[in-house]
Write a protein that holds these residues in place. Structure first.
Motif, PDB file in Angstrom:
ATOM      1  N   ARG A 203      89.386   4.415  51.007  1.00  0.00           N
ATOM      2  CA  ARG A 203      90.457   5.283  50.507  1.00  0.00           C
ATOM      3  C   ARG A 203      90.429   5.405  48.984  1.00  0.00           C
ATOM      4  O   ARG A 203      91.235   6.118  48.399  1.00  0.00           O
ATOM      5  N   PHE A 204      89.506   4.693  48.351  1.00  0.00           N
ATOM      6  CA  PHE A 204      89.468   4.673  46.887  1.00  0.00           C
ATOM      7  C   PHE A 204      89.127   6.048  46.322  1.00  0.00           C
ATOM      8  O   PHE A 204      88.206   6.720  46.786  1.00  0.00           O
ATOM      9  N   LYS A 205      89.885   6.461  45.301  1.00  0.00           N
ATOM     10  CA  LYS A 205      89.639   7.730  44.623  1.00  0.00           C
ATOM     11  C   LYS A 205      88.919   7.441  43.308  1.00  0.00           C
ATOM     12  O   LYS A 205      89.476   6.827  42.404  1.00  0.00           O
ATOM     13  N   GLU A 206      87.675   7.882  43.234  1.00  0.00           N
ATOM     14  CA  GLU A 206      86.829   7.542  42.095  1.00  0.00           C
ATOM     15  C   GLU A 206      87.376   8.084  40.778  1.00  0.00           C
ATOM     16  O   GLU A 206      88.012   9.135  40.734  1.00  0.00           O
ATOM     17  N   MET A 207      87.092   7.337  39.710  1.00  0.00           N
ATOM     18  CA  MET A 207      87.452   7.751  38.353  1.00  0.00           C
ATOM     19  C   MET A 207      86.160   7.964  37.573  1.00  0.00           C
ATOM     20  O   MET A 207      85.304   7.081  37.550  1.00  0.00           O
ATOM     21  N   LYS A 208      86.020   9.120  36.940  1.00  0.00           N
ATOM     22  CA  LYS A 208      84.745   9.453  36.300  1.00  0.00           C
ATOM     23  C   LYS A 208      84.849   9.720  34.799  1.00  0.00           C
ATOM     24  O   LYS A 208      83.840   9.778  34.113  1.00  0.00           O
ATOM     25  N   LYS A 209      86.072   9.899  34.288  1.00  0.00           N
ATOM     26  CA  LYS A 209      86.255  10.115  32.852  1.00  0.00           C
ATOM     27  C   LYS A 209      87.285   9.124  32.335  1.00  0.00           C
ATOM     28  O   LYS A 209      88.294   8.866  32.991  1.00  0.00           O
ATOM     29  N   PHE A 210      87.020   8.597  31.128  1.00  0.00           N
ATOM     30  CA  PHE A 210      87.887   7.563  30.581  1.00  0.00           C
ATOM     31  C   PHE A 210      88.128   7.807  29.091  1.00  0.00           C
ATOM     32  O   PHE A 210      87.364   8.502  28.418  1.00  0.00           O
ATOM     33  N   PHE A 211      89.204   7.174  28.593  1.00  0.00           N
ATOM     34  CA  PHE A 211      89.550   7.284  27.177  1.00  0.00           C
ATOM     35  C   PHE A 211      90.010   5.921  26.668  1.00  0.00           C
ATOM     36  O   PHE A 211      90.349   5.024  27.443  1.00  0.00           O
ATOM     37  N   MET A 212      90.041   5.799  25.328  1.00  0.00           N
ATOM     38  CA  MET A 212      90.651   4.651  24.668  1.00  0.00           C
ATOM     39  C   MET A 212      91.556   5.153  23.555  1.00  0.00           C
ATOM     40  O   MET A 212      91.277   6.185  22.939  1.00  0.00           O
ATOM     41  N   ALA A 213      92.633   4.404  23.299  1.00  0.00           N
ATOM     42  CA  ALA A 213      93.577   4.774  22.242  1.00  0.00           C
ATOM     43  C   ALA A 213      93.094   4.205  20.914  1.00  0.00           C
ATOM     44  O   ALA A 213      92.960   2.984  20.766  1.00  0.00           O
ATOM     45  N   SER A 214      92.846   5.068  19.946  1.00  0.00           N
ATOM     46  CA  SER A 214      92.233   4.632  18.686  1.00  0.00           C
ATOM     47  C   SER A 214      93.137   3.709  17.878  1.00  0.00           C
ATOM     48  O   SER A 214      92.652   2.927  17.057  1.00  0.00           O
ATOM     49  N   GLN A 215      94.453   3.771  18.106  1.00  0.00           N
ATOM     50  CA  GLN A 215      95.388   2.895  17.398  1.00  0.00           C
ATOM     51  C   GLN A 215      95.957   1.816  18.322  1.00  0.00           C
ATOM     52  O   GLN A 215      96.911   1.136  17.959  1.00  0.00           O
ATOM     53  N   GLY A 216      95.367   1.676  19.505  1.00  0.00           N
ATOM     54  CA  GLY A 216      95.860   0.699  20.469  1.00  0.00           C
ATOM     55  C   GLY A 216      96.870   1.322  21.419  1.00  0.00           C
ATOM     56  O   GLY A 216      97.524   2.322  21.101  1.00  0.00           O
ATOM     57  N   ASN A 217      97.007   0.724  22.588  1.00  0.00           N
ATOM     58  CA  ASN A 217      97.901   1.283  23.607  1.00  0.00           C
ATOM     59  C   ASN A 217      99.368   1.260  23.190  1.00  0.00           C
ATOM     60  O   ASN A 217     100.169   2.060  23.678  1.00  0.00           O
ATOM     61  N   LEU A 218      99.724   0.339  22.297  1.00  0.00           N
ATOM     62  CA  LEU A 218     101.114   0.280  21.838  1.00  0.00           C
ATOM     63  C   LEU A 218     101.535   1.597  21.194  1.00  0.00           C
ATOM     64  O   LEU A 218     102.696   2.019  21.322  1.00  0.00           O
ATOM     65  N   SER A 219     100.608   2.269  20.525  1.00  0.00           N
ATOM     66  CA  SER A 219     100.953   3.541  19.876  1.00  0.00           C
ATOM     67  C   SER A 219     101.381   4.579  20.916  1.00  0.00           C
ATOM     68  O   SER A 219     102.294   5.376  20.676  1.00  0.00           O
ATOM     69  N   ILE A 220     100.739   4.569  22.083  1.00  0.00           N
ATOM     70  CA  ILE A 220     101.110   5.504  23.148  1.00  0.00           C
ATOM     71  C   ILE A 220     102.425   5.083  23.789  1.00  0.00           C
ATOM     72  O   ILE A 220     103.298   5.917  24.064  1.00  0.00           O
ATOM     73  N   ALA A 221     102.580   3.776  24.026  1.00  0.00           N
ATOM     74  CA  ALA A 221     103.833   3.283  24.613  1.00  0.00           C
ATOM     75  C   ALA A 221     105.019   3.633  23.714  1.00  0.00           C
ATOM     76  O   ALA A 221     106.084   4.045  24.194  1.00  0.00           O
ATOM     77  N   ARG A 222     104.846   3.487  22.416  1.00  0.00           N
ATOM     78  CA  ARG A 222     105.933   3.833  21.485  1.00  0.00           C
ATOM     79  C   ARG A 222     106.228   5.329  21.510  1.00  0.00           C
ATOM     80  O   ARG A 222     107.391   5.746  21.415  1.00  0.00           O
ATOM     81  N   ALA A 223     105.185   6.143  21.631  1.00  0.00           N
ATOM     82  CA  ALA A 223     105.392   7.595  21.684  1.00  0.00           C
ATOM     83  C   ALA A 223     106.196   7.978  22.927  1.00  0.00           C
ATOM     84  O   ALA A 223     107.088   8.837  22.863  1.00  0.00           O
ATOM     85  N   LEU A 224     105.903   7.346  24.060  1.00  0.00           N
ATOM     86  CA  LEU A 224     106.677   7.608  25.279  1.00  0.00           C
ATOM     87  C   LEU A 224     108.116   7.115  25.117  1.00  0.00           C
ATOM     88  O   LEU A 224     109.061   7.760  25.591  1.00  0.00           O
ATOM     89  N   ALA A 225     108.290   5.976  24.441  1.00  0.00           N
ATOM     90  CA  ALA A 225     109.641   5.460  24.197  1.00  0.00           C
ATOM     91  C   ALA A 225     110.445   6.439  23.343  1.00  0.00           C
ATOM     92  O   ALA A 225     111.649   6.634  23.565  1.00  0.00           O
ATOM     93  N   ARG A 226     109.784   7.088  22.377  1.00  0.00           N
ATOM     94  CA  ARG A 226     110.494   8.064  21.539  1.00  0.00           C
ATOM     95  C   ARG A 226     110.945   9.275  22.357  1.00  0.00           C
ATOM     96  O   ARG A 226     111.996   9.865  22.078  1.00  0.00           O
ATOM     97  N   VAL A 227     110.156   9.650  23.363  1.00  0.00           N
ATOM     98  CA  VAL A 227     110.579  10.741  24.252  1.00  0.00           C
ATOM     99  C   VAL A 227     111.866  10.345  24.968  1.00  0.00           C
ATOM    100  O   VAL A 227     112.817  11.135  25.065  1.00  0.00           O
ATOM    101  N   ILE A 228     111.907   9.118  25.465  1.00  0.00           N
ATOM    102  CA  ILE A 228     113.102   8.630  26.165  1.00  0.00           C
ATOM    103  C   ILE A 228     114.304   8.617  25.231  1.00  0.00           C
ATOM    104  O   ILE A 228     115.431   8.960  25.622  1.00  0.00           O
ATOM    105  N   GLU A 229     114.071   8.263  23.979  1.00  0.00           N
ATOM    106  CA  GLU A 229     115.175   8.159  23.018  1.00  0.00           C
ATOM    107  C   GLU A 229     115.754   9.518  22.626  1.00  0.00           C
ATOM    108  O   GLU A 229     116.788   9.576  21.965  1.00  0.00           O
TER     109      GLU A 229
END
Length: 462
Positions: A203-229
């Motif tokens: 049932r596994f759905k393959e993943m073929k493209k990937f990314f990394m956050a250049s400033q670390g994942n915290l930068s993305i988590a904070r951006a999502l938190a700002r949307v919530i705020e």
């Protein structure tokens, strides 16, 4: 005691009332919160740690920005969320090249070709070895394996075939082929090939493209938190101690924050703390037996050891700024990501950072950490010739349910539903993955399901 945090015994009612309280700020919680915020619901996110993101975050150590868990972002539900929430996508670096280290040599293999190409290489190497040594080899039987895979997608009916390894033994006993499938299972599906049921594997759905956050994942988590705020609040250092119930419905939470105990009311609760913790916060007696049985069966914490290696020169894939390496035949190390080849911003000047994912010998039995560390050190010395002179271990972190932070809360195909026995209490995160999904992708998708379900619930009770 000096520095001891003293919580007042009495609690006071916080006057503000929220539409939805979200417990925990992992990707599942942030996904649900940002999606509901865009619908103008009043959201309160409560995070017990000093930073948002959970296992999708970043901490600093010796000048390096290191991940708390996930490092790679698959091009799927997470990227969909980031686009919809207006996250700066230029901060994501593509990771497009995959190398397999087989018998000490790196082979670049397109994600589209994947396992069939790896098996082709193994077949060729095994035949060459047989010619040189004059010894017989155990056949790879690539054609039979691929044919069996296509049939397996339609279902495996033989009751004697229970695990992935059982299924593969129909076609070959070649241990290098079995290593390939075990690598796939352990790295992506949270269990070894001799542990994972074959019905889940297909049932596994393959993943073929990937990314990394250049400033670390915290930068993305904070951006999502700002949307919530934009329509709500995100509180860190806020520990939920109880989910309040009345007549079978969740009415709010009790939290400890700033040395005070507070009661906060809401119309619905989404927990990203894991179903086990949600159960304890709301009280097991408030859940029906069918739900408790399902939880006992499906929650299967998968341990992992994350190793971060600092060095004054690149240790692998030097000069390649968009690749990762999958190791075949090592003792423990499965996948390595040369972080600073891709995102040099995450290390001090002239320093390099390597991320190694390690799967213990079993995903079921307790981890003997010192034994695992010894095997990891031997792998590092053998796989990376410059490690001893130029590298050092920055961190070895055991991710297991003993510390409430396993690599994943369940295996592929074992996800819990987001719904609970309590009509307005929901779970999100990688314990609630949809069939075929896992990890980061599964966490975000669960946030989408929860947001849609909660929105319908609240609309029906206006």
């Amino acid at each position: 005691m000096q520095g001891e945090l003293i919580i007042k015994a009495e609690s006071h009612l916080y006057q503000e009332k929220y539409d939805v309280i979200i417990i925990g700020s992992g990707l599942g919680g942030l996904a649900a919160g940002s999606l509901l915020s865009r619908r103008n619901y009043k959201i309160l996110v409560l995070e017990r740690k000093r930073r948002v993101g959970g296992r999708f975050s970043t901490i600093k150590k010796d000048g390096f920005k290191i991940p708390t868990g996930a490092i790679i972002i698959p091009d799927s539900w997470a990227i969909k969320l980031f686009n919809e929430m207006g996250i700066d996508m230029s901060a994501l670096r593509p990771l497009t090249r995959i190398f397999y280290k087989i018998n000490g040599t790196d082979y670049e293999i397109s994600p589209e070709l994947g396992i069939p190409m790896v098996l082709n290489i193994i077949d060729r190497l095994e035949r060459e070895r047989a010619e040189k040594t004059g010894k017989n080899i155990t056949a790879v039987n690539l054609k039979e394996i691929l044919g069996g895979y296509l049939r397996g997608i339609r279902g495996v009916k033989d009751e004697n075939i229970v695990t992935v390894r059982d299924w593969l033994l129909q076609f070959t006993e070649n241990e290098k082929v079995h290593e390939v499938f075990d690598e796939l299972c352990a790295a992506l599906m949270m269990a070894h090939s001799w542990e994972l049921p074959i019905t889940k594997f297909f049932r596994f759905k393959e993943m073929k493209k990937f990314f990394m956050a250049s400033q670390g994942n915290l930068s993305i988590a904070r951006a999502l938190a700002r949307v919530i705020e934009s329509s709500g609040v995100v509180w860190i250092n806020s520990r939920v101690t109880k989910i309040e119930l009345k007549e079978g419905w969740a009415t709010g939470v009790v939290i400890e924050r700033n040395r005070e105990r507070m009661e906060i009311s809401c119309r619905a609760i989404i927990s990203d703390a894991g179903p086990r913790m949600t159960l304890q916060l709301a009280g097991p007696e408030n859940f029906d037996q069918a739900y408790l049985k399902n939880l006992r069966i499906k929650i299967r914490p998968s341990p992992s050891i994350l190793v971060l290696i600092a060095s004054d020169k690149p240790l692998c894939l030097e000069g390649i700024n968009d690749g990762l390496e999958i190791i075949m035949g090592s003792r423990r190390i499965r996948t390595v990501v040369p972080i600073t080849n891709i995102c040099p911003e995450l290390a001090p000047p002239n320093q390099h950072l390597l991320y190694a994912s390690v799967e213990p010998i079993s995903c079921i039995h307790p981890v003997e950490i010192q034994c695992e560390i010894n095997q990891i050190k031997r792998d590092l010395q053998e796989l990376f010739p410059h490690f001893q002179k130029h590298g050092r271990i920055l961190q070895i972190k055991l991710c297991s349910d003993l510390g409430n932070s396993p690599e994943g809360w369940t295996w592929l195909g074992y996800g819990m539903p987001i719904e609970t026995s309590i009509p307005n209490l929901f779970n999100v995160g990688d314990a609630c993955i949809a069939p075929g999904l896992i990890g980061t992708t599964g966490s975000v998708e669960s946030g989408y399901r929860a947001a849609e379900t909660v929105a319908k619930l609240l609309e029906g009770h206006e």
